[in-house]
Design an enzyme around this catalytic site. Structure first.
Site, short mmCIF file in Angstrom:
data_model
loop_
_atom_site.label_atom_id
_atom_site.label_comp_id
_atom_site.label_asym_id
_atom_site.label_seq_id
_atom_site.Cartn_x
_atom_site.Cartn_y
_atom_site.Cartn_z
CG ASN A 56 1.78 0.68 4.24
OD1 ASN A 56 1.25 -0.45 4.01
ND2 ASN A 56 2.80 1.46 4.24
N GLY A 57 -0.74 -1.14 6.04
CA GLY A 57 -0.34 -1.84 7.29
C GLY A 57 -1.59 -3.02 7.89
CD GLU A 114 10.36 -11.29 -8.60
OE1 GLU A 114 9.66 -10.70 -7.21
OE2 GLU A 114 11.40 -11.07 -8.31
CE LYS A 159 14.08 -11.00 -9.46
NZ LYS A 159 14.85 -10.87 -8.42
CD1 TRP A 193 -0.13 -6.19 -2.94
CD2 TRP A 193 -0.25 -6.74 -0.68
NE1 TRP A 193 0.28 -7.80 -2.85
CE2 TRP A 193 0.29 -8.07 -1.42
CE3 TRP A 193 -0.39 -7.04 0.66
CZ2 TRP A 193 0.32 -9.05 -1.12
CZ3 TRP A 193 -0.09 -8.29 1.16
CH2 TRP A 193 0.25 -9.36 0.39
CB CYS A 252 -0.86 -0.04 1.27
SG CYS A 252 -2.18 -1.24 1.24
NE ARG A 298 4.76 1.75 -0.12
CZ ARG A 298 5.45 1.41 0.62
NH1 ARG A 298 6.94 1.73 0.46
NH2 ARG A 298 5.40 1.04 1.92
CE LYS A 315 11.95 -2.31 -5.50
NZ LYS A 315 12.32 -3.95 -6.14
CG HIS A 360 20.56 -36.32 -2.91
ND1 HIS A 360 21.09 -37.76 -2.38
CD2 HIS A 360 21.73 -35.84 -3.41
CE1 HIS A 360 22.43 -37.79 -2.45
NE2 HIS A 360 22.56 -36.68 -3.11
CD GLU A 386 17.56 -12.72 -7.26
OE1 GLU A 386 16.88 -13.24 -6.10
OE2 GLU A 386 17.06 -11.80 -7.53
C1 AGP Z 1 12.53 -9.78 -5.26
O1 AGP Z 1 12.60 -9.63 -6.81
C2 AGP Z 1 11.44 -9.34 -4.73
N1 AGP Z 1 11.19 -7.96 -4.74
C3 AGP Z 1 11.46 -9.50 -2.88
O2 AGP Z 1 11.95 -11.00 -2.92
C4 AGP Z 1 12.31 -8.89 -2.19
O3 AGP Z 1 13.52 -8.84 -2.46
C5 AGP Z 1 12.11 -9.15 -0.65
O4 AGP Z 1 10.83 -8.64 -0.48
C6 AGP Z 1 12.79 -8.26 0.12
O5 AGP Z 1 12.85 -6.99 0.01
P1 AGP Z 1 13.88 -5.94 0.68
O6 AGP Z 1 15.11 -6.14 0.31
O7 AGP Z 1 13.09 -4.66 0.33
O8 AGP Z 1 13.69 -6.07 2.27
#
Ligand code: AGP
Length: 611
Positions: A103-104, A491, A488, A77, A2, A27, A606, A507, A484
């Site tokens: 927000n929260g 997501e 990517k 969000w 949010c 957000r 984000k 395994h 990673e």
């Molecule tokens: C990755 O592409 C995401 N945006 C997510 O995994 C992100 O790295 C994670 O939410 C942590 O965010 P931060 O680095 O702002 O703490």
């Protein structure tokens, strides 16, 4: 999660709010809404316009000529209540004299709601947020600031809020507890936002609101006090980011822009901490030699991409400093009883500096050791204010939900930290250090070369975009790179991707392999390259397709792979910084071929400021 904006001044608030929200859409984008003191119709009423869906839907719902000098806005969000018109913020109280954005998460909203319902309040949404509006109404006589503080004293959870009152038409009330909020200072106007990019067009003078603080924002002044009414004097910080850094600059997506910005971002990180005379310079980190020598263990704690950077950091710290390193998901760390003590260093990594779990892990660590360090991108964010030491990554604003340049700059910061710690502990000699620093300074150019393969990766992506399951493999410090890469792809393209250390294949995961499941394997030069080749042969023997990340000119690797994603060669310990580049580009192009909304992937936000 949010985004909140606010404006008070002489300009028309409506376009400013909408523009601010557009910078915060990363957000959350389930719904959007604004509230303002309406001047256009002459009613002078508190008006709310809100819509389910993206900000563009809200924009087209705003009548031409709408004007106001004061307003707040929100991009959502969803947590409590589905994305819908009724659940969209802002929310009114019963009298429609108070309006609020949040927000929260309000953890005790059920009990508060029951109490308010019993008292005759009428609710229109399923949100937790609406209870705050009604609670403020309960306490409101003639001082909105008093009413907000009284209401928040009953609320449990994490929040940043902004509220307007029809009766006090010259102010915005804002408060935070657990979710970020910044105030941008202008001349005869002031701004409020969840994050800096929302106000960059107008000001770079920023006040960061702290936990349990309330701000009364008029067009000429900002008064800050704690929930317990202690006055707070806080100087604004002038930040170095500018508006263009947070703009798309002609690129189709922020993600692509940010991928391509990595050489510059990395250069920026390195030049901040490695001086031309070979010394390290840390403005916000002064871990002395004695502390460094006495360190028992390092805990690295983070979420998502930042965690993957931390996993690479473990290899470096153990290699260069001889200290054991534990890496943990922040969400797990905070709910176990970690054996962290006063001679341990807790390193939390976060692009935003606001991630709820990471922040909680930092707080837990700080109860047990004074040696806490944040590796953070966003200036002045909560982690930078609560950690004893901070290393800024200096990546510039990262807007794309998928983290890219934040990751490579986190890696650079971790590497610099490892070398610095190694030097302080005497485990790295002067000569070796100079050599590493030279190798480090060559990295931005090498990244540039890796990025020059962009078109070939785009081609490979076309061949792979039709598959629905992927396996990512790596060994040693390239295992986190495989993780990673898989993250990517998941997501932004919504494809199933799993990552494993290649040695684990036998395994279990090898059972997945057939011609329908391609593997992306990191097979650049390393002490485990031959092992990697064997694992790849095992996949090919089962008709699996393999796209290998290999060094340019490595003919042996070329022969084995179905597709080659080439990166230049450098020292083994630096390869993770290069190997991630083709992974990022591959995920980007696959997602683009599939027509996905790359900068705003479904269900994600984000900055994850809720648990
Ligand atoms: C990755 O592409 C995401 N945006 C997510 O995994 C992100 O790295 C994670 O939410 C942590 O965010 P931060 O680095 O702002 O703490």
């Amino acid at each position: 999660m949010c985004g909140i904006v606010g404006y008070i001044g002489e300009k028309n608030a409506v376009p400013i709010l909408l523009e601010g929200l557009s910078k915060l859409e990363y957000r959350g984008y389930d719904s959007a809404g604004i509230s303002f003191l309406d001047e256009s119709t002459g009613s002078g009423q508190l008006k709310v316009i809100k819509r389910e869906g993206r900000l563009s839907v809200l924009e087209s719902a705003i009548p031409e000529g709408t004007s106001a000098r004061l307003g707040i806005g929100h991009t959502r969000w969803a947590t409590h209540g589905v994305p819908s018109f009724v659940n969209a913020h802002p929310h009114f109280d019963c009298t429609h004299e108070i309006v609020l954005v949040h927000n929260g998460i309000i953890e005790n909203y059920r009990e508060l709601k029951e109490k308010l319902l019993a008292g005759g309040h009428v609710f229109t949404s399923e949100t937790d947020t609406e209870v705050i509006a009604h609670l403020i109404e309960e306490y409101y006589e003639e001082d909105i600031e008093f009413a907000v503080k009284a209401a928040l004293n009953e609320v449990k959870g994490a929040y940043a809020i902004a509220a307007l009152s029809l009766r006090e038409r010259d102010r915005i009330i804002a408060a935070r507890m657990g979710s970020p909020l910044i105030i941008g200072l202008g001349e005869g106007e002031n701004f409020l936002a969840s994050d800096i990019p929302a106000v960059l067009k107008y000001t770079r003078r920023i006040i960061f609101l702290d936990e349990r603080e309330v701000a009364v924002i008029t067009k000429d002044e900002v008064h800050i006090s704690t929930f317990r009414n202690t006055r707070v004097e806080r100087e604004p910080v002038t930040i170095t980011w500018d508006e263009t850094m947070a703009a798309k600059d002609g690129y189709e997506h922020f993600m692509l822009k940010e991928i391509l910005e990595q050489p510059r971002a990395l250069q920026q990180t390195i030049s901040q901490y490695v001086c031309p005379d070979g010394k390290f310079s840390f403005e916000h980190m002064d871990l002395g030699e004695d502390t460094a020598r006495e360190l028992n263990r390092v805990f690295i704690i983070a979420c998502g991409t930042s965690l993957h950077a931390g996993m690479v950091g473990k290899y470096w710290i153990e290699q260069f400093c001889g200290i054991p390193v534990e890496v943990d998901y922040a969400s797990e760390f905070r709910y176990r009883s970690p054996l962290i003590s006063e001679r341990d260093l807790a390193v939390v990594i976060s692009q935003s500096g606001e991630t709820a779990d990471t922040l909680a892990a930092l707080r837990l660590s700080a109860e047990r050791t004074k040696h806490t360090l944040g590796i953070v991108n966003v200036l002045g964010s909560t982690i930078t204010r609560e950690a004893r030491h901070t290393i800024y990554t200096h990546a510039g604003p990262e807007i794309g939900v998928a983290s890219t340049k934040a990751f490579t700059t986190q890696l650079a910061a971790l590497l610099i930290l490892s070398l610095h710690l190694g030097k302080l502990r005497g485990s790295i000699g002067r000569h070796e250090l100079t050599l590493h620093q030279k190798q480090l300074s060559d990295l931005p150019q090498l990244l540039e070369t890796a990025l020059s393969m962009q078109e070939r990766i785009e081609e490979t992506a076309k061949s792979l975009a039709g598959y629905s399951d992927f396996l990512f493999l790596g060994r040693n410090m390239n295992f986190p790179i495989a993780l990673e890469g898989a993250l990517k792809l998941k997501e932004i393209s919504y494809l199933h991707a799993e990552a494993y250390p290649a040695g684990e294949m036998k395994h279990g995961p090898i059972a997945l392999i057939d011609e329908r499941m391609p593997t992306i394997a990191v097979a650049t030069g390393s002490h485990v390259q031959e092992k990697m080749f064997s694992n790849i042969q095992e996949i090919k023997a089962r008709r699996g397709l393999v796209a290998g990340i290999i060094n340019t000119g490595d003919s042996k690797a070329r022969e084995i792979m179905d597709f080659c994603l080439e990166v230049p060669e450098t020292q083994e310990y630096l390869m993770p910084l290069l190997n991630i580049i083709p992974m990022q580009l591959l995920a980007y192009y696959i997602a683009r071929d599939r027509g996905c909304d790359i900068d705003k992937p479904r269900n994600l936000a984000k900055s994850v400021t809720v648990e």
